[in-house]
Write a protein that holds these residues in place. Sequence first.
Motif, short mmCIF file in Angstrom:
data_model
loop_
_atom_site.label_atom_id
_atom_site.label_comp_id
_atom_site.label_asym_id
_atom_site.label_seq_id
_atom_site.Cartn_x
_atom_site.Cartn_y
_atom_site.Cartn_z
N UNK A 37 0.83 -1.20 0.00
CA UNK A 37 0.00 0.00 0.00
C UNK A 37 0.86 1.26 0.00
N UNK A 38 1.85 1.28 0.86
CA UNK A 38 2.70 2.46 0.98
C UNK A 38 3.54 2.69 -0.27
N UNK A 39 3.76 1.63 -1.05
CA UNK A 39 4.54 1.74 -2.29
C UNK A 39 3.66 1.89 -3.52
N UNK A 40 2.38 2.15 -3.33
CA UNK A 40 1.45 2.24 -4.46
C UNK A 40 1.87 3.37 -5.41
N UNK A 41 1.79 3.13 -6.70
CA UNK A 41 2.22 4.15 -7.68
C UNK A 41 1.35 5.39 -7.75
N UNK A 42 0.21 5.41 -7.04
CA UNK A 42 -0.64 6.60 -7.08
C UNK A 42 0.12 7.84 -6.65
N UNK A 43 1.05 7.67 -5.71
CA UNK A 43 1.78 8.83 -5.20
C UNK A 43 2.66 9.46 -6.27
N UNK A 44 3.22 8.64 -7.15
CA UNK A 44 4.10 9.17 -8.19
C UNK A 44 3.33 9.94 -9.25
N UNK A 45 2.01 9.76 -9.28
CA UNK A 45 1.19 10.44 -10.28
C UNK A 45 0.76 11.84 -9.83
N UNK A 46 1.03 12.17 -8.58
CA UNK A 46 0.69 13.50 -8.08
C UNK A 46 1.88 14.42 -8.37
N UNK A 47 1.89 14.95 -9.58
CA UNK A 47 3.04 15.73 -10.04
C UNK A 47 2.76 17.23 -10.09
N UNK A 48 1.50 17.59 -10.02
CA UNK A 48 1.14 19.01 -10.09
C UNK A 48 -0.15 19.23 -9.31
N UNK A 49 -0.66 20.45 -9.36
CA UNK A 49 -1.85 20.79 -8.58
C UNK A 49 -3.06 19.98 -9.05
N UNK A 50 -3.21 19.77 -10.35
CA UNK A 50 -4.35 19.00 -10.85
C UNK A 50 -4.30 17.56 -10.35
N UNK A 51 -3.09 17.01 -10.24
CA UNK A 51 -2.96 15.66 -9.70
C UNK A 51 -3.40 15.59 -8.26
N UNK A 52 -3.06 16.60 -7.47
CA UNK A 52 -3.47 16.64 -6.07
C UNK A 52 -4.98 16.84 -5.96
N UNK A 53 -5.54 17.66 -6.84
CA UNK A 53 -6.98 17.88 -6.85
C UNK A 53 -7.73 16.57 -7.12
N UNK A 54 -7.25 15.82 -8.08
CA UNK A 54 -7.89 14.55 -8.41
C UNK A 54 -7.78 13.56 -7.26
N UNK A 55 -6.61 13.51 -6.63
CA UNK A 55 -6.40 12.64 -5.48
C UNK A 55 -7.38 12.99 -4.36
N UNK A 56 -7.49 14.28 -4.06
CA UNK A 56 -8.29 14.73 -2.92
C UNK A 56 -9.77 14.43 -3.10
N UNK A 57 -10.30 14.55 -4.33
CA UNK A 57 -11.74 14.39 -4.51
C UNK A 57 -12.21 12.97 -4.21
N UNK A 58 -11.30 12.00 -4.23
CA UNK A 58 -11.66 10.63 -3.87
C UNK A 58 -11.12 10.23 -2.49
N UNK A 59 -9.95 10.74 -2.13
CA UNK A 59 -9.39 10.44 -0.81
C UNK A 59 -10.29 10.97 0.31
#
Length: 252
Positions: A19-41
Amino acid sequence: MHPQLVNLKNQIQVTRTNLLAHPVYTQIKDLSGLQNFAQYHVFAVWDFMSLLKSLQINLTSVNLPWLPVGSANTRYLINEIVLGEESDVDEQGNRISHFELYVAAMRQMGANTSLINDLIASLKLGRSINEAISLSELPVQVKQFLEFTFDIAQNAPVHVKAAVFTFGREDLIPDMFTQILNELYSVYPDKVSIFKYYIERHIEVDGGHHSHLALEMVSELCGNDTVKWEEAIDASIRSLEMRIKLWDAIMH
């Protein structure tokens, strides 16, 4: 530390590492990536509160007339965690729940809050949680994540709830994520300052003091019952697997 607690941690370690090594973290490269992460997290932040309140219902007296429930030590542990999660402080020292703080961070960064708002509005109309999830426009894996949590919260024995709360939901922020967030903050300080505060507060309170209290709670509830410990292990692994599915959904 209780020897069975050590064994539980060992049994879940492989799944937790994945879980901690999940590639989702590497996809958060800019503000839009963080926005997408947050709307589901945000759904993991919200249903965490429901899981916590289900523990409070089981472990303390929330009915009239008041009657003592369980041990005073366990009551203290869960009430202490509820106090911090439900009425912490924001950057200005104003009282706020961690969920409300997260939503404020989403608004600041410009993330989509309609999905979480629509689900809550559906519940306020009187729909059951399962009906509200089913009618929502959430991805299937997000729905499955929520359904798992509420099945645990509504139907599982209290020691299983405590295990899922402790090992499936707490202390799951890798160093990689905080590094990415610091980099984004250096570029967008006026967009991610609340989210940065939320993560730092989460690490400080949830991953530190609250994690210690939660470990004590699991040890007390499972005691020396080997069956309860096995059930706690199984549920913790399933909870971590469901979080991986949630991360998969965000990736997709």
